[in-house]
Design a protein around this motif. Structure first.
Motif, mmCIF file in Angstrom:
data_model
loop_
_atom_site.group_PDB
_atom_site.id
_atom_site.type_symbol
_atom_site.label_atom_id
_atom_site.label_comp_id
_atom_site.label_asym_id
_atom_site.label_seq_id
_atom_site.Cartn_x
_atom_site.Cartn_y
_atom_site.Cartn_z
ATOM 1 N N ARG A 55 0.835 -1.217 0.000
ATOM 2 C CA ARG A 55 0.000 0.000 0.000
ATOM 3 C C ARG A 55 0.861 1.254 0.000
ATOM 4 O O ARG A 55 0.569 2.226 -0.693
ATOM 5 C CB ARG A 55 -0.927 0.003 1.208
ATOM 6 N N ALA A 58 2.316 1.689 -3.449
ATOM 7 C CA ALA A 58 1.291 2.162 -4.380
ATOM 8 C C ALA A 58 0.970 3.635 -4.130
ATOM 9 O O ALA A 58 0.777 4.410 -5.073
ATOM 10 C CB ALA A 58 0.027 1.317 -4.242
ATOM 11 N N ARG A 59 0.919 4.022 -2.862
ATOM 12 C CA ARG A 59 0.622 5.410 -2.513
ATOM 13 C C ARG A 59 1.728 6.336 -3.022
ATOM 14 O O ARG A 59 1.466 7.390 -3.610
ATOM 15 C CB ARG A 59 0.473 5.523 -1.008
ATOM 16 N N LYS A 60 2.994 5.911 -2.830
ATOM 17 C CA LYS A 60 4.114 6.731 -3.318
ATOM 18 C C LYS A 60 4.117 6.812 -4.835
ATOM 19 O O LYS A 60 4.385 7.866 -5.418
ATOM 20 C CB LYS A 60 5.444 6.161 -2.820
ATOM 21 N N LYS A 61 3.810 5.687 -5.489
ATOM 22 C CA LYS A 61 3.784 5.658 -6.945
ATOM 23 C C LYS A 61 2.691 6.592 -7.476
ATOM 24 O O LYS A 61 2.898 7.346 -8.428
ATOM 25 C CB LYS A 61 3.554 4.233 -7.438
ATOM 26 N N ALA A 62 1.500 6.541 -6.860
ATOM 27 C CA ALA A 62 0.397 7.400 -7.271
ATOM 28 C C ALA A 62 0.739 8.865 -7.062
ATOM 29 O O ALA A 62 0.413 9.714 -7.883
ATOM 30 C CB ALA A 62 -0.866 7.021 -6.510
ATOM 31 N N GLN A 63 1.417 9.154 -5.956
ATOM 32 C CA GLN A 63 1.795 10.530 -5.673
ATOM 33 C C GLN A 63 2.809 11.027 -6.684
ATOM 34 O O GLN A 63 2.725 12.164 -7.165
ATOM 35 C CB GLN A 63 2.369 10.633 -4.254
ATOM 36 N N ARG A 64 3.770 10.155 -7.038
ATOM 37 C CA ARG A 64 4.780 10.532 -8.024
ATOM 38 C C ARG A 64 4.134 10.783 -9.393
ATOM 39 O O ARG A 64 4.469 11.741 -10.079
ATOM 40 C CB ARG A 64 5.824 9.418 -8.142
ATOM 41 N N GLU A 65 3.225 9.908 -9.787
ATOM 42 C CA GLU A 65 2.568 10.070 -11.086
ATOM 43 C C GLU A 65 1.643 11.277 -11.101
ATOM 44 O O GLU A 65 1.485 11.919 -12.129
ATOM 45 C CB GLU A 65 1.815 8.791 -11.437
ATOM 46 N N GLY A 66 1.035 11.568 -9.974
ATOM 47 C CA GLY A 66 0.151 12.731 -9.894
ATOM 48 C C GLY A 66 0.911 14.029 -9.949
ATOM 49 O O GLY A 66 0.434 15.038 -10.479
#
Length: 68
Positions: A55, A58-66
């Protein structure tokens, strides 16, 4: 593990050693080994840790992509 003492500054060397031990997970492992842990409890804990890591990743990845 090795830490060098520079200019007779033992406190600084001790801090560096503690940081290395913390990164390696030695303190956490010592705490877990203080008491016996049933295999079923160990398995559940390890699975929960894996879920937590996934989790977080995934949270870090989503933040990076955002942010990009």
């Amino acid at each position: 593990m090795q830490v060098s003492v520079r200019d007779n500054n033992v406190e600084q060397a001790l801090r560096a050693l503690k940081k290395k031990l913390q990164r390696e997970g030695v303190f956490r492992e010592m705490k877990l080994k203080q008491h016996f842990e049933k295999p079923s409890v160990k398995k559940a804990r390890e699975q929960a840790e894996a879920v937590r890591r996934a989790r977080k990743l995934a949270r870090k990845k989503a933040q990076r992509e955002g942010a990009v």
